[in-house]
Design an enzyme around this catalytic site. Structure first.
Site, PDB file in Angstrom:
ATOM      1  N   LYS A   1      -1.134   5.047   4.525  1.00  0.00           N
ATOM      2  CA  LYS A   1      -2.171   4.176   5.106  1.00  0.00           C
ATOM      3  C   LYS A   1      -1.964   4.090   6.615  1.00  0.00           C
ATOM      4  CE  LYS A   1      -4.225  -0.442   4.627  1.00  0.00           C
ATOM      5  NZ  LYS A   1      -5.564   0.100   4.892  1.00  0.00           N
TER       6      LYS A   1
ATOM      7  N   HIS B   1       0.819  -1.217   0.000  1.00  0.00           N
ATOM      8  CA  HIS B   1       0.000   0.000   0.000  1.00  0.00           C
ATOM      9  C   HIS B   1       0.850   1.264   0.000  1.00  0.00           C
ATOM     10  CE1 HIS B   1      -3.355  -2.658   1.075  1.00  0.00           C
ATOM     11  NE2 HIS B   1      -4.144  -1.675   0.692  1.00  0.00           N
TER      12      HIS B   1
HETATM   13  N1  LIG Z   1     -13.125  -0.814   1.487  1.00  0.00           N
HETATM   14  C1  LIG Z   1     -12.377  -0.260   0.535  1.00  0.00           C
HETATM   15  O1  LIG Z   1     -12.526  -0.541  -0.669  1.00  0.00           O
HETATM   16  C2  LIG Z   1     -11.344   0.750   0.920  1.00  0.00           C
HETATM   17  C3  LIG Z   1     -11.148   1.010   2.244  1.00  0.00           C
HETATM   18  N2  LIG Z   1     -10.269   1.989   2.626  1.00  0.00           N
HETATM   19  C4  LIG Z   1     -10.243   2.280   4.043  1.00  0.00           C
HETATM   20  O2  LIG Z   1     -10.960   3.488   4.245  1.00  0.00           O
HETATM   21  C5  LIG Z   1     -10.444   4.194   5.375  1.00  0.00           C
HETATM   22  C6  LIG Z   1     -10.102   5.617   4.982  1.00  0.00           C
HETATM   23  O3  LIG Z   1      -9.039   5.599   4.059  1.00  0.00           O
HETATM   24  P1  LIG Z   1      -8.499   6.971   3.426  1.00  0.00           P
HETATM   25  O4  LIG Z   1      -9.607   7.712   2.782  1.00  0.00           O
HETATM   26  O5  LIG Z   1      -7.312   6.612   2.628  1.00  0.00           O
HETATM   27  O6  LIG Z   1      -8.053   7.751   4.754  1.00  0.00           O
HETATM   28  P2  LIG Z   1      -7.911   9.335   4.971  1.00  0.00           P
HETATM   29  O7  LIG Z   1      -7.028   9.487   6.163  1.00  0.00           O
HETATM   30  O8  LIG Z   1      -7.523  10.004   3.697  1.00  0.00           O
HETATM   31  O9  LIG Z   1      -9.400   9.816   5.322  1.00  0.00           O
HETATM   32  C7  LIG Z   1     -10.036   9.576   6.538  1.00  0.00           C
HETATM   33  C8  LIG Z   1     -10.931  10.772   6.824  1.00  0.00           C
HETATM   34  O10 LIG Z   1     -11.756  10.472   7.937  1.00  0.00           O
HETATM   35  C9  LIG Z   1     -11.821  11.633   8.739  1.00  0.00           C
HETATM   36  N3  LIG Z   1     -12.243  11.256  10.082  1.00  0.00           N
HETATM   37  C10 LIG Z   1     -11.513  10.809  11.112  1.00  0.00           C
HETATM   38  N4  LIG Z   1     -12.290  10.553  12.177  1.00  0.00           N
HETATM   39  C11 LIG Z   1     -13.555  10.848  11.786  1.00  0.00           C
HETATM   40  C12 LIG Z   1     -14.812  10.802  12.457  1.00  0.00           C
HETATM   41  N5  LIG Z   1     -14.942  10.397  13.720  1.00  0.00           N
HETATM   42  N6  LIG Z   1     -15.928  11.174  11.765  1.00  0.00           N
HETATM   43  C13 LIG Z   1     -15.829  11.581  10.489  1.00  0.00           C
HETATM   44  N7  LIG Z   1     -14.660  11.667   9.821  1.00  0.00           N
HETATM   45  C14 LIG Z   1     -13.532  11.302  10.464  1.00  0.00           C
HETATM   46  C15 LIG Z   1     -10.440  12.246   8.644  1.00  0.00           C
HETATM   47  O11 LIG Z   1     -10.433  13.611   9.058  1.00  0.00           O
HETATM   48  C16 LIG Z   1     -10.167  12.053   7.156  1.00  0.00           C
HETATM   49  O12 LIG Z   1     -10.669  13.140   6.405  1.00  0.00           O
HETATM   50  C17 LIG Z   1      -9.257   3.354   5.867  1.00  0.00           C
HETATM   51  O13 LIG Z   1      -9.695   2.477   6.887  1.00  0.00           O
HETATM   52  C18 LIG Z   1      -8.882   2.548   4.640  1.00  0.00           C
HETATM   53  O14 LIG Z   1      -8.217   1.352   4.945  1.00  0.00           O
HETATM   54  C19 LIG Z   1      -9.535   2.680   1.721  1.00  0.00           C
HETATM   55  C20 LIG Z   1      -9.647   2.419   0.392  1.00  0.00           C
HETATM   56  C21 LIG Z   1     -10.574   1.431  -0.130  1.00  0.00           C
HETATM   57  O1  LIG Z   2      -6.096   2.274   3.058  1.00  0.00           O
HETATM   58  C1  LIG Z   2      -6.237   1.912   1.859  1.00  0.00           C
HETATM   59  O2  LIG Z   2      -5.758   2.553   0.928  1.00  0.00           O
HETATM   60  C2  LIG Z   2      -6.997   0.690   1.571  1.00  0.00           C
HETATM   61  N1  LIG Z   2      -7.599   0.101   2.553  1.00  0.00           N
HETATM   62  C3  LIG Z   2      -8.392  -1.083   2.469  1.00  0.00           C
HETATM   63  C4  LIG Z   2      -7.725  -2.198   3.237  1.00  0.00           C
HETATM   64  O3  LIG Z   2      -7.118  -1.942   4.283  1.00  0.00           O
HETATM   65  O4  LIG Z   2      -7.840  -3.357   2.817  1.00  0.00           O
HETATM   66  C5  LIG Z   2      -8.738  -1.444   1.050  1.00  0.00           C
HETATM   67  C6  LIG Z   2      -7.648  -1.184   0.063  1.00  0.00           C
HETATM   68  O5  LIG Z   2      -6.645  -2.122   0.278  1.00  0.00           O
HETATM   69  C7  LIG Z   2      -7.126   0.227   0.185  1.00  0.00           C
END
Ligand SMILES: NC(=O)C1=CN([C@@H]2O[C@H](COP(=O)(O)OP(=O)(O)OC[C@H]3O[C@@H](n4cnc5c(N)ncnc54)[C@H](O)[C@@H]3O)[C@@H](O)[C@H]2O)C=CC1
Ligand SMILES: O=C(O)C1=N[C@H](C(=O)O)C[C@H](O)C1
Length: 262
Positions: free
Chosen positions: A151, A147
């Site tokens: 992350k 990643h």
């Molecule tokens: N299921 C999927 O397909 C994917 C999952 N993810 C997951 O999504 C999550 C976020 O990833 P990113 O966007 O890269 O992180 P990021 O750090 O860019 O965004 C997270 C956001 O959440 C906000 N935040 C924190 N606490 C909060 C709260 N209590 N209420 C509302 N907002 C809050 C932060 O201020 C930030 O803007 C991670 O757990 C990541 O692993 C990421 C990509 C794909």
């Molecule tokens: O944080 C990310 O970027 C991603 N988070 C998810 C994970 O932890 O599996 C999904 C994807 O891998 C991207």
């Protein structure tokens, strides 16, 4: 002439979607995707410090959560209390926290749907499915996730989900632990162990989200690899989930629960 709902001439109201974590990498991409979808309208964009309870009167029917592992469970409980369906991509869920959401939904009794999916990219959903199918046939199985270096968590939610599924199939098939005579000289050299399956995490500038599942037998190897090069790869899955979540009351874990993968 009045146009009645559910007649061929009826114009469906676009469904309003709230986004939690809207300022983040995924949240902002989701906001753009909703704004580009003709049948959806972007509602409140919440980020850290905003009160989820305000969504109850906002007109939003569904909320999407891409926040942080430490906040997502509380967000989901607050969304259920506010009467919204939830589509959750945030990682960090355990069997215990999933169980609490299941119980809350049952107690609530309004037929709300919650989808919690470790990965919304079709390639990753299929990779997880193929890995589970392959798991019973190989002596060795290990997972490598790779990643971007921003992350917040490791191992990835996708890798944990993959490893748990492999372990469950191996246990059902009566397979012994994978062969491993290593005596490690440094802690962590063999990665984390999820239900007996080793999981390795790489953080590298330039990457987005990638996973390799390695299976080994004497004289042969199967590698299953998924690559998300852009966050746009997650958007078709997120939009599919947003449109379908109300038709799936209760808790669903994994986007495959909404797909007909056979
Ligand atoms: N299921 C999927 O397909 C994917 C999952 N993810 C997951 O999504 C999550 C976020 O990833 P990113 O966007 O890269 O992180 P990021 O750090 O860019 O965004 C997270 C956001 O959440 C906000 N935040 C924190 N606490 C909060 C709260 N209590 N209420 C509302 N907002 C809050 C932060 O201020 C930030 O803007 C991670 O757990 C990541 O692993 C990421 C990509 C794909
Ligand atoms: O944080 C990310 O970027 C991603 N988070 C998810 C994970 O932890 O599996 C999904 C994807 O891998 C991207």
């Amino acid at each position: 002439m009045a146009i009645m709902p559910n007649t061929p001439n009826a114009v469906a109201e676009p469904m309003m979607i709230a986004v939690l974590g809207a300022a983040g990498r995924m949240g902002s991409t989701v906001c753009d995707a909703i704004e580009s979808a003709g049948d959806l309208v972007l509602g409140p964009r919440l980020d850290v410090g905003d009160d989820v309870a305000t969504l109850a009167d906002s007109g939003a029917a569904v909320a999407v959560d891409f926040t942080v592992p430490s906040a997502t469970e509380a967000n989901v409980h607050a969304l259920i209390d506010a009467g919204l369906h939830a589509v959750v991509g945030t990682t960090g869920w355990t069997e215990e926290s999933l169980g609490r959401v299941r119980t809350h939904l049952a107690d609530d009794g309004r037929g709300l749907g919650v989808l919690i999916a470790p990965n919304f990219a079709l390639s990753a959903v299929l990779a997880m499915r193929f890995a589970a199918q392959a798991a019973r046939y190989f002596e060795s199985a290990e997972v490598i996730e790779l990643h971007h270096p921003n992350k917040v968590d490791a191992p990835s939610g996708t890798a944990v989900h993959t490893a748990r599924a492999i372990a469950a199939v191996r246990a059902q098939a009566g397979l012994a632990a994978g062969p491993d005579a290593t005596e490690t000289t440094l802690d962590g050299a063999r990665g984390a162990v999820v239900d007996g399956v080793h999981v390795h995490a790489v953080r590298l500038r330039g990457l987005v989200a990638h996973e390799e599942v390695l299976f080994g037998n004497p004289g042969e190897q199967l590698t299953i690899r998924t690559d998300s090069f852009e966050r746009s790869s997650f958007m078709p899955g997120v939009l599919l989930a947003v449109r379908a979540v109300a038709e799936h009351p209760g808790l669903t874990v994994g986007l495959d629960g909404y797909l007909d993968l056979g």
